[in-house]
Design a protein around this motif. Sequence first.
Motif, PDB file in Angstrom:
ATOM      1  N   GLY A  64      -2.152 -10.932   7.413  1.00 44.90           N
ATOM      2  CA  GLY A  64      -2.287 -10.159   7.242  1.00 44.90           C
ATOM      3  C   GLY A  64      -2.225  -9.102   5.982  1.00 44.90           C
ATOM      4  N   TYR A  65      -2.910  -9.495   4.985  1.00 45.80           N
ATOM      5  CA  TYR A  65      -2.897  -8.541   3.971  1.00 45.80           C
ATOM      6  C   TYR A  65      -4.076  -7.774   4.204  1.00 45.80           C
ATOM      7  N   GLY A  66      -4.514  -6.407   4.028  1.00 45.84           N
ATOM      8  CA  GLY A  66      -5.268  -6.034   4.691  1.00 45.84           C
ATOM      9  C   GLY A  66      -5.949  -5.418   3.042  1.00 45.84           C
ATOM     10  N   LEU A  67      -6.928  -4.389   2.850  1.00 45.60           N
ATOM     11  CA  LEU A  67      -7.516  -3.869   1.917  1.00 45.60           C
ATOM     12  C   LEU A  67      -5.702  -2.583   1.447  1.00 45.60           C
ATOM     13  N   LYS A  68      -6.209  -2.150   0.533  1.00 44.01           N
ATOM     14  CA  LYS A  68      -4.346  -1.511   0.083  1.00 44.01           C
ATOM     15  C   LYS A  68      -4.609   0.060   0.008  1.00 44.01           C
ATOM     16  N   TYR A  69      -4.077   1.052  -0.415  1.00 44.30           N
ATOM     17  CA  TYR A  69      -3.695   2.312  -0.220  1.00 44.30           C
ATOM     18  C   TYR A  69      -3.583   2.674  -1.900  1.00 44.30           C
ATOM     19  N   SER A  70      -3.466   3.260  -2.348  1.00 44.74           N
ATOM     20  CA  SER A  70      -2.672   3.542  -3.814  1.00 44.74           C
ATOM     21  C   SER A  70      -1.669   3.571  -3.819  1.00 44.74           C
ATOM     22  N   ASP A  71      -0.950   3.967  -2.880  1.00 42.81           N
ATOM     23  CA  ASP A  71       0.896   4.458  -2.919  1.00 42.81           C
ATOM     24  C   ASP A  71       1.060   3.834  -3.339  1.00 42.81           C
ATOM     25  N   ASN A  72       1.195   2.405  -2.647  1.00 46.58           N
ATOM     26  CA  ASN A  72       1.565   1.178  -2.789  1.00 46.58           C
ATOM     27  C   ASN A  72       1.466  -0.233  -2.529  1.00 46.58           C
ATOM     28  N   PHE A  73       1.628  -1.878  -2.864  1.00 44.37           N
ATOM     29  CA  PHE A  73       0.902  -2.460  -2.762  1.00 44.37           C
ATOM     30  C   PHE A  73       0.845  -2.966  -0.994  1.00 44.37           C
ATOM     31  N   LYS A  74       2.269  -2.622  -0.678  1.00 41.71           N
ATOM     32  CA  LYS A  74       2.434  -3.191   0.944  1.00 41.71           C
ATOM     33  C   LYS A  74       1.915  -2.352   1.718  1.00 41.71           C
ATOM     34  N   ASN A  77      -1.525   0.424 -12.813  1.00 40.38           N
ATOM     35  CA  ASN A  77      -0.693   1.249 -12.359  1.00 40.38           C
ATOM     36  C   ASN A  77      -1.275   0.830 -10.312  1.00 40.38           C
ATOM     37  N   THR A  78      -0.572   1.155  -9.579  1.00 45.44           N
ATOM     38  CA  THR A  78      -1.014   1.803  -8.165  1.00 45.44           C
ATOM     39  C   THR A  78      -2.283   1.550  -8.196  1.00 45.44           C
ATOM     40  N   ARG A  79      -3.265   3.010  -9.086  1.00 41.73           N
ATOM     41  CA  ARG A  79      -3.996   3.611  -8.232  1.00 41.73           C
ATOM     42  C   ARG A  79      -5.138   2.538  -8.561  1.00 41.73           C
ATOM     43  N   ILE A  80      -5.465   1.936  -9.637  1.00 39.86           N
ATOM     44  CA  ILE A  80      -6.138   1.131 -10.269  1.00 39.86           C
ATOM     45  C   ILE A  80      -5.294  -0.311  -9.325  1.00 39.86           C
ATOM     46  N   GLY A  81      -4.561  -0.390  -9.168  1.00 39.07           N
ATOM     47  CA  GLY A  81      -4.328  -2.171  -8.607  1.00 39.07           C
ATOM     48  C   GLY A  81      -4.824  -1.479  -7.516  1.00 39.07           C
ATOM     49  N   ALA A  82      -5.244  -0.909  -6.452  1.00 37.24           N
ATOM     50  CA  ALA A  82      -5.744  -1.435  -4.901  1.00 37.24           C
ATOM     51  C   ALA A  82      -7.615  -1.048  -5.202  1.00 37.24           C
ATOM     52  N   SER A  83      -7.506   0.307  -6.504  1.00 38.29           N
ATOM     53  CA  SER A  83      -8.991   0.078  -6.834  1.00 38.29           C
ATOM     54  C   SER A  83      -9.678  -1.700  -7.409  1.00 38.29           C
ATOM     55  N   THR A  84      -9.030  -2.158  -7.832  1.00 42.67           N
ATOM     56  CA  THR A  84      -9.372  -3.345  -7.891  1.00 42.67           C
ATOM     57  C   THR A  84      -9.481  -4.776  -6.936  1.00 42.67           C
ATOM     58  N   TYR A  85      -7.742  -4.708  -6.451  1.00 46.67           N
ATOM     59  CA  TYR A  85      -8.147  -5.234  -5.298  1.00 46.67           C
ATOM     60  C   TYR A  85      -9.063  -5.095  -4.393  1.00 46.67           C
TER      61      TYR A  85
END
Length: 114
Positions: A97-107, A47-55
């Motif tokens: 332009g790829y920064g640290l991710k927020y948990s709502d959306n990869f972009k 999911n996006t929350r776990i994805g943002a955390s691991t990313y």
Amino acid sequence: MKSLIKLEELMMFLLSIYLFFFLDYAWWVYLALILTPDIGMLGYLINTRIGASTYNLFHHKGVAILVGFAGFWWMMPELQLAGIILFGHASMDRIFGYGLKYSDNFKHTHLGNL
């Protein structure tokens, strides 16, 4: 301001290449490993929350510096290499332009929206 930040990130990317050459690895190892921190994107399969955390774990420069320093402290070339690769990769991503991710959306990143 964006150009100045990109220039700063470019200098940090070049620093990672410079530091790499102090290690006893062939030059192609840097090229072979520079994209490996993107393995952190696999969390997005859950999911996006776990994805943002691991990313973010694999793209946080503080983590990269801690891993690198641990490698230098314990004289472990593998950790030194991992820290340099993590640091270089994070800098390279931020140039594009790829920064640290927020948990709502990869972009949705700390640098703005992609």
